[in-house]
Design a protein around this motif. Sequence first.
Motif, PDB file in Angstrom:
ATOM      1  N   SER A  89      -3.244   5.748   3.256  1.00 45.65           N
ATOM      2  CA  SER A  89      -4.205   6.195   2.244  1.00 45.65           C
ATOM      3  C   SER A  89      -4.723   5.080   1.356  1.00 45.65           C
ATOM      4  N   TYR A  90      -3.930   4.005   1.235  1.00 43.76           N
ATOM      5  CA  TYR A  90      -4.315   2.974   0.263  1.00 43.76           C
ATOM      6  C   TYR A  90      -3.661   1.646   0.601  1.00 43.76           C
ATOM      7  N   VAL A  91      -4.471   0.624   0.809  1.00 41.35           N
ATOM      8  CA  VAL A  91      -3.996  -0.744   0.926  1.00 41.35           C
ATOM      9  C   VAL A  91      -4.555  -1.524  -0.247  1.00 41.35           C
ATOM     10  N   VAL A  92      -3.681  -2.221  -0.955  1.00 41.61           N
ATOM     11  CA  VAL A  92      -4.117  -2.958  -2.147  1.00 41.61           C
ATOM     12  C   VAL A  92      -5.151  -4.013  -1.760  1.00 41.61           C
ATOM     13  N   GLU A 108      -6.362 -12.343   3.763  1.00 47.87           N
ATOM     14  CA  GLU A 108      -6.698 -11.416   4.852  1.00 47.87           C
ATOM     15  C   GLU A 108      -6.685  -9.962   4.379  1.00 47.87           C
ATOM     16  N   CYS A 109      -7.753  -9.266   4.661  1.00 44.55           N
ATOM     17  CA  CYS A 109      -7.903  -7.873   4.238  1.00 44.55           C
ATOM     18  C   CYS A 109      -7.440  -6.912   5.330  1.00 44.55           C
ATOM     19  N   LYS A 110      -7.247  -5.637   4.913  1.00 48.55           N
ATOM     20  CA  LYS A 110      -6.886  -4.601   5.878  1.00 48.55           C
ATOM     21  C   LYS A 110      -7.262  -3.239   5.319  1.00 48.55           C
ATOM     22  N   LEU A 111      -7.658  -2.340   6.206  1.00 48.77           N
ATOM     23  CA  LEU A 111      -8.044  -0.997   5.783  1.00 48.77           C
ATOM     24  C   LEU A 111      -6.829  -0.099   5.592  1.00 48.77           C
ATOM     25  N   PHE A 112      -5.889  -0.105   6.563  1.00 51.10           N
ATOM     26  CA  PHE A 112      -4.714   0.741   6.459  1.00 51.10           C
ATOM     27  C   PHE A 112      -3.629   0.219   7.398  1.00 51.10           C
ATOM     28  N   GLY A 113      -2.430   0.716   7.210  1.00 49.96           N
ATOM     29  CA  GLY A 113      -1.340   0.374   8.098  1.00 49.96           C
ATOM     30  C   GLY A 113      -0.396   1.558   8.230  1.00 49.96           C
ATOM     31  N   GLY A 122       0.816  -1.202   0.000  1.00 50.33           N
ATOM     32  CA  GLY A 122       0.000   0.000   0.000  1.00 50.33           C
ATOM     33  C   GLY A 122       0.849   1.251   0.000  1.00 50.33           C
ATOM     34  N   TRP A 123       0.177   2.404  -0.047  1.00 47.32           N
ATOM     35  CA  TRP A 123       0.860   3.690  -0.110  1.00 47.32           C
ATOM     36  C   TRP A 123       0.448   4.601   1.037  1.00 47.32           C
TER      37      TRP A 123
END
Length: 429
Positions: free
Chosen positions: A238-241, A228-233, A191-192
């Motif tokens: 701003s963006y998790v693939v 497994e999904c994720k909203l952010f880290g 992600g970014w």
Amino acid sequence: MSNSANLQKTFELAVERYESLGVNVQHALDRLRDVAISVHCWQGDDVVGFEGSDGALGNGLAVTGNYPGRARTPCELRSDLELAYSLIPGKHRLNLHALYGEFDGPVDRDAIGVEHFQGWIDWGRSQGVNLDFNPSYFSHEKASDGFTLAHSDSGIRQFWIDHGIACRKIAAAMGAAQGNACVNNFWVPDGWKDSPASRKDPRERLAASLDEIFAEKLDAAHTLDAVECKLFGIGSESYVVGSHEFYMGYAISRNKVLCLDAGHFHPTEVISDKISSVMMYVPELLLHVSRGVRWDSDHVVTYTDELQSIMQEIVRGDYLDRVHIGLDFFDASINRVAAWAIGTRNALKAVLAALLEPTETLQQLERDGDYTGRLALLEEQKMMPLGAVWDYYCQSAGVPVGAEWLDKVRAYEAAVQSQRSCEVGAVVG
């Protein structure tokens, strides 16, 4: 009257109370004995692993605290786990990450094999502990820019694809050795930090990479693929693939197990509300039960309303045979064995509380439109003598009752953990 006799008497009184609501306590305990929690290995050593690295995490992961005595070797970690299991009623599993192999020398992640985990397989067999597995897409130079399977560089993508393929073979060998499926969970941190110009391209690359990893059909009796999904880290705010929508669609279209982590959503979201919807469309569900505080901070699981709601949804929906319950937290500010004991015992308490609900009565009141009765019974249920049943269950399982387990942890800390090197503690990425 002895403590044992007092415990038996309070249990008998609790049985009478629950019977007044039509709840069969013995049936609930019999079902609880079949619930196996997958205890995560990474609580024991602050997600450092045994690759000989400096322990710097990165890729959205952080462990805080410097409590002395973390496990530094597979033997120390297994010793700590054995104590933890002795404090937890029931037979439970172990969730291993790929960076916890036993390596004689440098072995990169695309080259790991079953031989590096044979010690864990043998230990699991000797302890009666079944294994689950995870590829490790973090804490590596080829993940330093925050991308792995969705990387724009085809060479880096291929490295991580090969890692995933290798991990599937390891998981399948574990499952074959133990006689039941090893759940192999794929979480990638890609992600970014800031808003991308294209959200589509990385997701297309991630889907293609996963398809290549899963191309070989493996026996579902030996291994189950989970995503497994994720909203952010951290570093991917701003963006998790691999978002929830991405993996929900992927799991449905590819017939994979979907993993929901309690800390991987917006703070106002809860996974308990998602379980019944997800179970309509995916074959099985994996849960990473954690406790996020304001963000995905992976605190030790406590007996919260959301923990209870998660287990209620599993029991009320009759999903126990289709849901794999795992834990995911890491706290280096307290004794690490105690963290395992607290979190796993709380998860089991919540399962027991759900099993002791008068579920059929509640659902019949709902079908009849008697919402007054439903609410009244739900509220009365909160004051039922759960503790007496839990204490009896612990005693019957041969594990400490109440807070007695803490004395065993403190004795072990004094005799074993305090003798380890003082070079332990915080690993912050």
